[in-house]
Each structure stands twice: as structure tokens, then as C-alpha cells.
Design an enzyme around this catalytic site. Structure first.
Site, PDB file in Angstrom:
ATOM      1  N   GLN A   1     -16.318 -88.160  21.116  1.00  0.00           N
ATOM      2  CA  GLN A   1     -15.974 -89.085  22.196  1.00  0.00           C
ATOM      3  C   GLN A   1     -16.342 -88.393  23.505  1.00  0.00           C
ATOM      4  OE1 GLN A   1     -14.499 -92.331  21.327  1.00  0.00           O
ATOM      5  NE2 GLN A   1     -15.399 -91.565  19.406  1.00  0.00           N
TER       6      GLN A   1
ATOM      7  N   GLY B   1      -8.349 -99.153  23.882  1.00  0.00           N
ATOM      8  CA  GLY B   1      -9.296 -98.391  23.076  1.00  0.00           C
ATOM      9  C   GLY B   1     -10.501 -97.901  23.882  1.00  0.00           C
ATOM     10  N   HIS B   2     -11.328 -97.129  23.220  1.00  0.00           N
ATOM     11  CA  HIS B   2     -12.476 -96.539  23.925  1.00  0.00           C
ATOM     12  C   HIS B   2     -13.506 -97.606  24.307  1.00  0.00           C
ATOM     13  CE1 HIS B   2     -14.343 -95.450  19.721  1.00  0.00           C
ATOM     14  NE2 HIS B   2     -13.912 -96.679  19.760  1.00  0.00           N
ATOM     15  N   ASN B   3     -14.106 -97.389  25.476  1.00  0.00           N
ATOM     16  CA  ASN B   3     -15.176 -98.252  25.991  1.00  0.00           C
ATOM     17  C   ASN B   3     -14.709 -99.627  26.424  1.00  0.00           C
ATOM     18  OD1 ASN B   3     -17.129 -96.234  25.257  1.00  0.00           O
ATOM     19  ND2 ASN B   3     -16.934 -96.969  23.173  1.00  0.00           N
TER      20      ASN B   3
ATOM     21  N   SER C   1     -14.270-101.336  22.974  1.00  0.00           N
ATOM     22  CA  SER C   1     -15.414-102.065  23.524  1.00  0.00           C
ATOM     23  C   SER C   1     -15.118-103.512  23.885  1.00  0.00           C
ATOM     24  CB  SER C   1     -16.615-102.016  22.571  1.00  0.00           C
ATOM     25  OG  SER C   1     -17.004-100.678  22.345  1.00  0.00           O
TER      26      SER C   1
END
EC number: 2.3.1.191
Lengths: 344, 344, 344
Positions: free
Chosen positions: C202, C243-245, C263
């Protein structure tokens, strides 16, 4: 239990101590507790749920706690209790290892000169205590706790580790808070003005009654104008969210990941299942049970059990039924039209 | 990657290192990784999902990792992998900046004299370690972590920051725990006696297998009489709640905000979606997938995908259909009555 | 408000300061704020929701903030505002007790030699700051915060207590983060290889715009290849998971226990209800409202209110209807068959 040496009791001693009726060998030793399936000769087990009755005869437990009608089936000594689970809980507490927490303040702690700490409280390393906060006698403040300004802890509270009391949090007697919980953070009060959020000041506090317990990483926001209140003996599990101005009645328990939004009023002796939600400004009567992951969208005036959601099925079946849910009103209208004359 | 200077590899070096087939210019340099859309000439990107195939030709990436049948379409050099995502993950790890953590104990740390810390472990500032706990070789304990009594960390564990191990937590090798997680807090074990809650002592521990990873602010309670167990290579995302006595099989992954209630037994290679819940005392077979925000209310004996809930629609449509849900049994009875003779 | 002495204002002073129209006695003193029901003579209350209009006449508040058409009904002085809630929020801020935070670094703090802390920032006890991180002017870093490497805080940020910025987190101006929040932890990026999980590095960061506020114990993961982004004035309540992105548009608010998976792209001015979830890789348009505990399973292209789930009923009724949900597709087929010719 304090220190390292494990205690030993006889079945007869336990019977006397907890006012239980003894069947069988009163000299049977009890050095610990275990499940019916896992217990050995020096251990005590219990049978509370009749579903596990088959395990009783096969158990190697030296002593069992049972209801009267199970006493004959016990393989060794038996202690008869009206509620074996409660009796077991009290006996098991004899075997809890409670770390010794000597009174005094760890040299690393940062205590504001305007704070008061009882001389027989324990304050661990890396604890900070803000101005005008008071820590009562017998309190245990574990490592890394942060207590802000204007907080009060009555006698015998335990903040286990890394607990945060932000400001204006008042704890009653014997309140226990598990690691990572945050009490007294600003409630989520927002007003939109000319396209931007304005914070609504959160001027209230949090009041927690005697004997409450708060789970790990649980959050209880402080009130906007009045206080967020937990009455006595409320039990919150981990990762629970309590919004500002919520009031929770005495002896209510909320399971993990459940939430009550701002200004909800929850009655006494309620049980809120894991992941369940209660919308803001609602009233929930005493003795209401909400099942797991249900959402309370209107006030509940009567005690009882309430639910929402759909049953779990395999995904393929679920997809077909879920697609029909989107047509449910149309379907009902067609049925009504085709069975006209029938009572709806 | 340790330190500040960014590494550089050639496409050929990467092909050799990871046993990938090289197409095109083996001297193409790789100084970093990026998305197909965002990568520049010195960067490596990947194509795993065929949906993004259109981005491949347009990419400015110097090197791409692709499946064999996409290699021709690559704009520059290509590395062919059976699973491009896995190959990309391994290559990208070359560019991770891992902060150097020198062995040794920060002077501010509060280590109980009865604890053991391996001389080549790193213990950061504001860490406390309780009696009889052992920290193995190569462990990294980040700032503000609290390790209580009777905890064991095998070699190579990483507690990133502000992690709490309350008591009786045993970690296998290379366990990684993200900030704010709480392992080993008392499970939510309560019995009602004469109108008040009695705590059921939580005498068990938590056992975490090798290579498990635990997300930020996730909670794993210790067992009541036996242990809460995560087998090896279990992955828990953030804000997950694991109740006491739960057992999670190897290689199972649970996404953010999901939860398993007390004594649930979850199989190996399961995938639990975000916000999903598993009720207590259930058994879930190996290779079960539970979709997001579904509630598992009965044991699942077969592998497969399971779901509950209703589809999202605009609120007006939803209200009409939801109102009909309350009449669903009556509706079905009317249909049955009016189509009698049809199989239900 | 700084220090202990409570401020006093007159109704006329408040009218002038906030450009409100005064009705009645301009000399009426205001020493604090309260609810209509709870306010006394020296206090100011407000009426925004017409549902509470009946409380206005009965209020003992010395001054009330109301809309023009309620001014006559005020029992004492009235301040007329277009939006009484916003005006009240601004007035109430005069009575907030803001703890004084003197510039300087607490002697216990562990600051990496390669970090930069503005001389007029406040850094509290037990704070650690990693290499290459910069803390801007006027920032307040409360007790026990952990700031990792490569983080940047622009002017006027407040990390209240025990906040963790793991790495590569960039905060804009005046960002406020409540206790226990974790920003910049590794996203949940996994690939399965030969039966074991492989971590996908990450490598991105977290970018938080000006004036954002992040709730207690909320988690925002760092991006995999690019950044997780909150645009300006985003408000996240407690125990929210990002969450990521993920990208969240300006002025969007997400209530407690809600979540957005990796995302997801959420528009501006959205409102996400408590416990609601947004699946990964979806796009949500501007001005979308998602009601509490709904699950967004597909992209939403149009503004509006969206919902999923079923209504709460007593458990017995729910069980009957829920059982029928499992037969819903079959039921619809039978209705279709028996009413053939009718439009579906």
C-alpha cells in the site's frame, strides 16, 4: 485472586460460600473451572443449558454446578443452584487473576496541577489527567489513558488501557472501561450554512452510572446542551457507538457494533443485538429486545422482541428473491386486483 | 526498501527475480509502480482485470505485468505472469519504504521486571509490557503499545502503534497488528441475577496463528474458559469485532466492520464481506463467502456464497415495497388461496 | 472562551454581532445556552423545528433565536434568524470552553530529529513524530498521538488525543481529528497465491482537505498506488471505515459506523446514514442521501435519497414475513401465471 499461587477450594467450601446444596463428596478439590467437555478431576464445570445435558454424564469434572434435577446425573460431586450459570460466574471469579495495582502515580504520568488524584488510586505509565478532573479512591487508570478536563471518577473505577475521557465525563462507582474506548468526544452536530458545515458546539457532558461497563473501542459522545446518560449497570460491548444526548436505562445491554443515534432514549432492561441500530430521537420502552442487525426506525412503546431484515440464503436464491422485492408493491397491487373482494 | 534512495531495477532483472517471461526491452528501467492510467516511462503497471484492457494500449508505463495473451498489446516491455496481480504485489514490495527500527528499548518504555524482551526486538516510546510477557526476536513494538500480563509474541511480530494486548494473548510468527487494535479484552459474558448483571469471568486467552494480520481498531476478545483462536494466515480488516471463544480457520479474510459473535466457528478460506455478521455458536463451513452486510443466522454446512438483505432503490420506491414486506405473509396466503391446487 | 470566567452578552450585543433582528428587551443578559425546555432567564435557546413550537411559549429562556414568524410568540427577547439553528450554533460557540494549549513541545514527546514542528504548535505528552513529518503553525497535538513518517499537517490542525497518522498522511488547514482515529494504515489489499495470502503493498497516502473533521476511532486507509482523498469540509462521525483509494467529495457527511469500501468515489454534499455501506469501485453522484444501514451495491448517477432493508416489526410478525421472502420469486411466478395477460 492476587499473585501467582492458584487457590484451592473443596466442594463443601464452595457450597457454604455460595449457599448451594452439596451432593456427593464434599472433599472434592476445585483448583479451577472449565467446560463440561474440557474439565478434569480437579476442576469445576456447570450445566445451565439443557441442550448440553448429554455432556454431563461424560464429563470428567470433579465438581459440577447444576439444577436440582440434574444432580443425580453428575459424575462426581454436584453443587445445586437455582441458576447454575450465575453460581458458576461467582465461583469462577475466585480464579480470576487480578493484576496487583499498587496505589500511586507512575513517574511518567502527566497530571495537571489542578487535577486531584486520590492517594490510593493507581495511575499507570503514560497517563495524562487534565485540569479540574478528580480520580476517586481505589480507581485504576491503566497505561496510556487520557483524561481531559472536568472529568470525575467516583470510587473504584477501572480504565484498563488507552481509554480516553475527552471532557466533562462523570463516572459513577465501579465503572469499568475497556481499552480504546472514547467517552466525551464532540457529538456529530452540524448545520449547513451557505454551502459549508458549521459545528454546533457540544457543551454537554457524559454521565455514566454505577457499575456500568464499556467495551473496547466503544464511543460515547458528549451531549450538545444536556448530557448523554447511561443509568446504572448498563453494559456496552465493543465498537458500540452512542450519539450525543442519548439516554440508556439501567441494566440495558448492547452487543458489539450496535449503535444509538443522537437523542434516542432507550429503556431499562433492554437487549440490543450485535450490529443493531436505533435512529435518533426515538423512544424505546423498557424490556425491549432488538435482534442482531435490525434497525429501529420508530419508537417502540411496548416491551417485546423486534426484528428487521431478510433471512440468509444462498446467493443465487437471494438474487432472485431480492429482485422481486423491487416489484413487491406492484405484485401486491396485482394480487389485490385479481382477488378483489378478498380482505386485504 | 530501507532508507531514502529509491531502488532501480531493469525489466530483465525483475523477470529473473520473479520467474516471469520477458517480452520486449529488458533494459527498461523500473523506479516505481503505478496504475496503468497513472504510470510513466520509468514505472511498472499491471493488468489483471480484463475490464481494464482498454487502458493497456494507452498506458505510458515503461513495463507492464500481464497475462500471456495481453503481452502483444503492451506498449513497452511486458512481464508475463500466470497471475499478474500476485506478481505485481511481489514486485511492488521492492518499493515499500520500511522504516528502520533499530533493536533496543526506548528509554521511555515501561517494562515489567518479570517481562522478557529479545535483545533484537525494537520497543518504541511509551510502550508498557506487563509481567510474564515475552517479546520474541525481531519483533517491532510501535509507539504507545500496551502489552499486559502473560502475553507471548513469537518471532517477527509487528504491533504498529497504540495496539493493546490485554492479557493472555499469544501471537505466532510474523503477526502484524495495525494501530488501535485491542486483543484479549474480556468477552461480553453476562448473567442476570436478581435484576442486576453479573460478570462471567473471562479466564481464557487469545491465540493468533502465524502470518495473521489484524486491522486498525479491530477487537478480538479473550475466551471465557477456553481460547479465542485465529488459525494461520487469517486476515481481519479494520473495525472488526471477534467475540469470545470464536475460532477462525486458516486463510479466512473478514472485511471492515464485520463481526463474529461468541463461540462462532468459521472455516478455512472463508470470505466475510464488509459489515456482515455471524451469530454466536454457529458453524460456518470452509470456503464460504458471505456478502457485505449479510447476517448469518444459522450454521452453513456447504461452501458457497450466501446473502441476505434487500436491493437498494430510490427511497420512494423502497418505502412502497418495504410497506408490502410487512404484509408478505398475508399476501402469500391470499395467493395460495386463490391459486389452490398449484404447488406452493 | 478561554479560562474560567463565564462570558455575558446582552441580546442587543448578540443581535449586532451576528446580524440578527432584535425583538423585545435588548438588555436581556445571556450567560449560556440551553434547550427551550431547560433554559432559564439568563440563557438563550432556539426554535428551528416547528414540531417544538409548543415549547416556545412555555420556555423560561431569557432570549430565543427564532424565525420571523415565531418572534411574537417568544416569551422574552427574540433574535430573528433566517436559519435559527445556524445562528444558535454561532452564538453557542461563544460559550465553548477551549482548553488553553500553550505553544511548545512537552518534554516527554519523542520527536524524530528529521521532523519539523512549528514553534507555535502545541505538542502534548507521550506524542511521537516520525522522520520527515511536519507540523504546521497553530497545530494542537493532544496526548498520546502517534505521527509516523512523511506526514504533513497544515496550519491549525487539531489531533485531540491518541490519534494515529501511520504514514504519508497530508492534512489541510484546520483539520480536526477526534481521539482514537487511525489515518494512513495499510489498506486491505490481498492476493491469493498458492493457497496463502500475499499482501499487496500500500504505497499511496491519505490526503485530507481543509476543514475536514474525523470522528473518534474512525479509520481511513492509505491508498494502494494513489491516495485516499477527502476533499474539503468532509465530516466523518465515529467508527467510520474508509477503504483505500476512496475519494469523498467536499461537504459530504457520513454518520457513525458507516463505511466506504476500496476505490469507491462519493460525490459532494452527500449524506450517508449511520451504519450504511458503499461497496468498492462504485460511483455515487453529488447530493445523494443514503439512509441508515442501507447498502449501496451499484453506482448512483442521480442525486436523491436511496434505501434498502425491511421495516422493523415485532419478531413474530417478522418471522412469518421473512420466511415468505425466501419464496418471493416463486410467489411472483405464480401470480404472473395466474394473472397472465396483466402487465408485469
Amino acid at each position: 485472586m492476587r499473585g501467582m499461587s492458584a487457590p484451592v477450594f473443596t466442594a463443601a467450601e464452595l457450597a457454604q460460600r455460595f449457599s448451594l446444596q452439596l451432593h456427593g463428596d464434599g472433599t472434592a478439590p476445585v483448583r479451577g473451572v472449565a467446560t463440561l467437555a474440557g474439565a478434569g478431576p480437579g476442576q469445576l464445570a456447570f450445566l445451565a443449558n439443557p441442550r448440553y445435558r448429554a455432556q454431563l454424564a461424560a464429563s470428567r469434572a470433579g465438581v459440577v454446578v447444576v439444577r436440582a434435577d440434574d444432580a443425580q446425573a453428575a459424575p462426581g460431586a454436584a453443587l445445586v443452584a437455582r441458576d447454575p450459570y450465575v453460581a458458576f460466574a461467582r465461583i469462577a471469579a475466585l480464579f480470576e487473576r487480578v493484576p496487583a495495582r499498587a496505589p500511586g502515580i507512575h513517574p511518567s504520568a502527566a497530571i495537571d496541577p489542578g487535577a486531584e488524584v486520590s492517594p490510593d488510586a493507581h495511575v499507570g505509565p503514560f497517563v495524562s489527567v487534565g485540569a479540574r478532573s478528580r480520580i476517586g479512591p481505589g480507581c485504576v487508570i491503566g497505561p496510556g489513558c487520557t483524561i481531559g478536563e472536568d472529568c470525575t471518577l467516583d470510587a473504584g473505577c477501572e480504565l484498563q488501557a488507552r481509554v480516553t475521557l475527552v471532557e466533562r465525563v462523570r463516572l459513577g462507582k465501579r465503572v469499568r472501561i475497556l481499552p480504546g474506548a472514547v467517552l466525551g468526544a464532540a457529538g456529530f452536530g452540524l448545520a449547513m450554512d451557505a454551502g459549508r458545515w458549521v459545528n454546533v458546539p457540544q457543551l454537554g457532558g457524559v454521565v455514566v452510572g454505577d457499575d456500568c461497563e464499556i467495551g473496547a473501542n466503544t464511543c460515547i459522545d458528549r451531549g450538545a446542551l444536556e448530557d448523554t446518560v447511561l443509568e446504572e449497570d448498563v453494559r456496552l460491548d465493543n465498537l458500540v457507538q452512542i450519539g450525543h444526548n442519548v439516554r440508556i436505562g439501567a441494566h440495558t445491554a448492547m452487543a458489539g457494533c450496535s449503535a444509538a443515534a443522537g437523542s434516542a432514549r432507550i429503556g431499562r432492561y433492554c437487549l440490543v443485538g450485535g450490529g443493531a441500530g436505533i435512529l435518533g430521537h426515538l423512544e424505546v420502552a423498557d424490556k425491549v429486545t432488538v435482534t442482531a442487525m435490525s434497525l429501529v426506525t420508530h419508537s417502540l412503546r411496548e416491551p417485546g422482541e423486534y426484528s428487521s431484515g431478510t433471512p440468509l440464503t444462498d446467493n443465487r436464491t437471494w438474487r432472485k428473491n431480492a429482485a422481486r422485492f423491487k416489484q413487491l408493491d406492484a405484485l401486491a397491487r396485482r394480487v389485490n386486483a385479481s382477488t378483489q373482494g378478498s380482505p386485504e
